[in-house]
Design an enzyme around this catalytic site. Structure first.
Site, PDB file in Angstrom:
ATOM      1  N   LYS A 176      45.456  30.329  35.964  1.00 11.43           N
ATOM      2  CA  LYS A 176      44.301  30.094  35.128  1.00 11.43           C
ATOM      3  C   LYS A 176      44.275  31.402  34.410  1.00 11.43           C
ATOM      4  O   LYS A 176      44.149  32.565  34.912  1.00 11.43           O
ATOM      5  CB  LYS A 176      43.290  30.113  36.103  1.00 11.43           C
ATOM      6  CG  LYS A 176      41.772  30.187  35.534  1.00 11.43           C
ATOM      7  CD  LYS A 176      40.600  30.011  36.633  1.00 11.43           C
ATOM      8  CE  LYS A 176      39.283  30.441  36.120  1.00 11.43           C
ATOM      9  NZ  LYS A 176      38.296  30.504  37.023  1.00 11.43           N
ATOM     10  N   ARG A 187      35.294  42.173  36.158  1.00 12.45           N
ATOM     11  CA  ARG A 187      36.162  41.822  37.458  1.00 12.45           C
ATOM     12  C   ARG A 187      37.262  42.168  37.222  1.00 12.45           C
ATOM     13  O   ARG A 187      38.455  41.912  38.037  1.00 12.45           O
ATOM     14  CB  ARG A 187      36.073  40.245  37.234  1.00 12.45           C
ATOM     15  CG  ARG A 187      34.783  39.450  37.252  1.00 12.45           C
ATOM     16  CD  ARG A 187      34.701  38.094  37.717  1.00 12.45           C
ATOM     17  NE  ARG A 187      33.698  37.386  37.309  1.00 12.45           N
ATOM     18  CZ  ARG A 187      32.471  37.638  37.625  1.00 12.45           C
ATOM     19  NH1 ARG A 187      31.939  38.344  38.362  1.00 12.45           N
ATOM     20  NH2 ARG A 187      31.766  36.522  37.303  1.00 12.45           N
ATOM     21  N   CYS A 241      30.123  34.673  43.217  1.00 18.49           N
ATOM     22  CA  CYS A 241      29.416  35.247  41.929  1.00 18.49           C
ATOM     23  C   CYS A 241      28.158  34.393  41.298  1.00 18.49           C
ATOM     24  O   CYS A 241      27.413  34.772  40.414  1.00 18.49           O
ATOM     25  CB  CYS A 241      30.269  35.440  40.824  1.00 18.49           C
ATOM     26  SG  CYS A 241      31.633  34.096  40.175  1.00 18.49           S
ATOM     27  N   CYS A 297      31.926  38.780  42.544  1.00 18.55           N
ATOM     28  CA  CYS A 297      32.576  37.746  43.619  1.00 18.55           C
ATOM     29  C   CYS A 297      32.511  38.181  44.818  1.00 18.55           C
ATOM     30  O   CYS A 297      32.896  37.420  45.615  1.00 18.55           O
ATOM     31  CB  CYS A 297      33.990  37.501  42.983  1.00 18.55           C
ATOM     32  SG  CYS A 297      33.924  36.852  41.051  1.00 18.55           S
ATOM     33  N   GLU A 337      51.303  36.760  43.687  1.00 14.54           N
ATOM     34  CA  GLU A 337      49.994  36.342  44.307  1.00 14.54           C
ATOM     35  C   GLU A 337      50.070  34.799  44.869  1.00 14.54           C
ATOM     36  O   GLU A 337      49.669  34.391  45.733  1.00 14.54           O
ATOM     37  CB  GLU A 337      48.920  36.343  43.207  1.00 14.54           C
ATOM     38  CG  GLU A 337      48.427  37.554  42.755  1.00 14.54           C
ATOM     39  CD  GLU A 337      47.118  38.254  43.591  1.00 14.54           C
ATOM     40  OE1 GLU A 337      46.651  37.159  44.449  1.00 14.54           O
ATOM     41  OE2 GLU A 337      46.799  39.335  43.191  1.00 14.54           O
ATOM     42  N   LYS A 345      44.920  34.239  38.850  1.00 10.09           N
ATOM     43  CA  LYS A 345      43.704  33.947  38.023  1.00 10.09           C
ATOM     44  C   LYS A 345      43.419  35.539  37.432  1.00 10.09           C
ATOM     45  O   LYS A 345      43.470  36.519  38.064  1.00 10.09           O
ATOM     46  CB  LYS A 345      42.599  33.767  39.074  1.00 10.09           C
ATOM     47  CG  LYS A 345      41.296  33.850  38.211  1.00 10.09           C
ATOM     48  CD  LYS A 345      40.006  33.212  39.020  1.00 10.09           C
ATOM     49  CE  LYS A 345      38.803  33.521  38.322  1.00 10.09           C
ATOM     50  NZ  LYS A 345      37.659  33.318  39.306  1.00 10.09           N
ATOM     51  N   TYR A 393      37.427  20.427  30.838  1.00  7.14           N
ATOM     52  CA  TYR A 393      36.179  20.000  30.443  1.00  7.14           C
ATOM     53  C   TYR A 393      36.337  18.959  29.437  1.00  7.14           C
ATOM     54  O   TYR A 393      35.237  18.183  29.053  1.00  7.14           O
ATOM     55  CB  TYR A 393      35.310  21.148  29.808  1.00  7.14           C
ATOM     56  CG  TYR A 393      35.044  22.308  30.766  1.00  7.14           C
ATOM     57  CD1 TYR A 393      34.071  22.422  31.837  1.00  7.14           C
ATOM     58  CD2 TYR A 393      36.098  23.498  30.824  1.00  7.14           C
ATOM     59  CE1 TYR A 393      34.027  23.276  32.890  1.00  7.14           C
ATOM     60  CE2 TYR A 393      35.877  24.390  31.744  1.00  7.14           C
ATOM     61  CZ  TYR A 393      34.900  24.410  32.771  1.00  7.14           C
ATOM     62  OH  TYR A 393      34.901  25.546  33.380  1.00  7.14           O
ATOM     63  N   SER A 418      36.888  27.486  30.188  1.00  7.37           N
ATOM     64  CA  SER A 418      36.028  27.160  29.434  1.00  7.37           C
ATOM     65  C   SER A 418      35.943  27.744  27.857  1.00  7.37           C
ATOM     66  O   SER A 418      35.625  27.057  26.688  1.00  7.37           O
ATOM     67  CB  SER A 418      34.416  27.802  29.643  1.00  7.37           C
ATOM     68  OG  SER A 418      34.563  29.336  30.072  1.00  7.37           O
TER      69      SER A 418
END
Ligand code: PBG
Ligand code: ZN
Length: 348
Positions: free
Chosen positions: A275, A244, A121, A129, A260, A222, A341, A302
């Site tokens: 995530k 997505r 992506c 993606c 998964e 995810k 981060y 983020s």
């Protein structure tokens, strides 16, 4: 009555009863955005104190991270719009921005453990993606639409029959991982949420003695999350149209995440991931119980970072304490490693 307050009388006593291990620098994986150029350190508008680096400034920043004890990094490539195409060709070249960055890091700091994100992506003109197909045929992304990318699709064409094709995307992801592995990545981290991506990567990596030892960190569970907003701004990877939801997971499910993860383990992943983190602590906890033999990573994404940092800037709460509490919760739920981060700020 039971006297619980005896556990809390002083800091010293509280410390004695705290049974969640404190987060160490080595438990963090620190994400970096890397682009071509020199002397670049551009702050990302939606993410205070997070930057896009060129390779030279990246190395300086990694030196700083190392001085704090942080020895794991996760790399994302950022390229100019003009270099993007329908097939994300810039992602899987031997001289891609990420391959160059990995080589430079490994040459200067061989002790750093390098993870690379494996997804198209950031490199596709349409920002998805995987590859676009319509009615069973590959389709191009029209130029007109490209110009409208940031504001969503207003091209007037219905995209109802457009799919992000799974199986034709797999070899491209595998090639991308292979190139990163040749460059010296310790881990490749596929995040595209294509079915079978772990198997495709593992087979490709195993086909060459030089890349047999490269490990996989799978973005296994995810979710299609609104918390990725600031990242898409940072990496220039927002989808040009649609969303997505046809490949990332629906958060209105209990068990799919676990399924998964199981599939990724069956396909040969080494480490597993949930995530985002904070809104998915139930999944994280269940994964830690169900899969105790695979290192479990949580990604504090983020949006989680910006949300907490911005609110502390507004004076609603103390930055250090809110991050300490949130990251401790992620650890308490069972994460062994945390992608954040905030990693550097945590030790300042
Ligand atoms: C690429 C990718 C994304 C993130 C990590 N890898 C964005 C997305 O799926 O849209 C999100 C990270 C973050 O929000 O910090 N597929
Ligand atoms: Zn992606």
């Amino acid at each position: 009555m039971k006297r619980f307050r005896q556990y809390r009388t002083t800091q010293k006593v509280r410390d004695q009863y705290a049974d969640v291990p404190p987060i160490q620098a080595q438990d963090f994986i620190y994400p970096y955005f890397v682009e071509e150029g020199e002397g670049i350190k551009t702050e990302i508008p939606s993410m205070e104190d997070v930057y896009r680096f060129s390779i030279d400034t990246l190395l300086e920043d990694i030196e700083d991270a190392l001085s704090l004890g942080i020895n794991k990094v996760l790399l994302f490539g950022v390229i100019p719009e003009e270099e993007k195409d329908e097939r994300g060709s810039a992602a899987y070249r031997a001289d891609s921005i990420i391959c160059k960055a990995v080589r430079a890091i490994k040459a200067k700091f061989p002790q750093v453990i390098v993870f690379t994100d494996i997804c198209l992506c950031e490199y596709t003109s349409h920002g998805h993606c995987g590859l676009l197909y319509e009615d069973g045929k590959p389709i191009a992304y029209d130029e007109e639409l490209k110009a409208l990318k940031r504001t969503g699709c207003a091209c007037g064409v219905s995209h109802e029959n457009v799919v992000i094709d799974n199986d034709t995307t797999l070899p491209l992801l595998a090639e991308m991982a292979y190139q990163h592995a040749l460059a010296g990545a310790d881990f490749v981290a596929p995040s595209a949420m294509m079915d079978g991506q772990i198997e495709a990567l593992r087979q490709k990596l195993d086909s060459d003695n030089r890349t047999k030892g490269t490990r996989i960190l799978a973005y296994s569970a995810k979710y299609a999350s609104a918390y990725y907003g600031p990242f898409r701004d940072a990496a220039g990877s927002a989808p040009g149209f649609g969303d997505r939801k046809s490949y990332q997971m629906d958060y209105r499910t209990h068990d799919q995440g676990l399924e998964e993860i199981q599939a990724d383990i069956d396909e040969g992943t080494d480490w597993i991931m949930v995530k985002p983190a904070l809104a998915y602590l139930d999944i994280l906890y269940r994964a830690s119980v169900a899969f105790p033999n695979h290192p479990l990573v949580a990604y504090q994404v983020s949006g989680e970072y910006s949300m907490l940092l911005n609110a502390s800037r507004q004076g609603y709460f103390d930055e250090k304490r809110i991050f300490h509490e949130s990251l401790t919760a992620i650890r308490r739920a069972g994460a062994q490693y945390i992608i954040s981060y905030y990693a550097k700020r945590y030790f300042r």
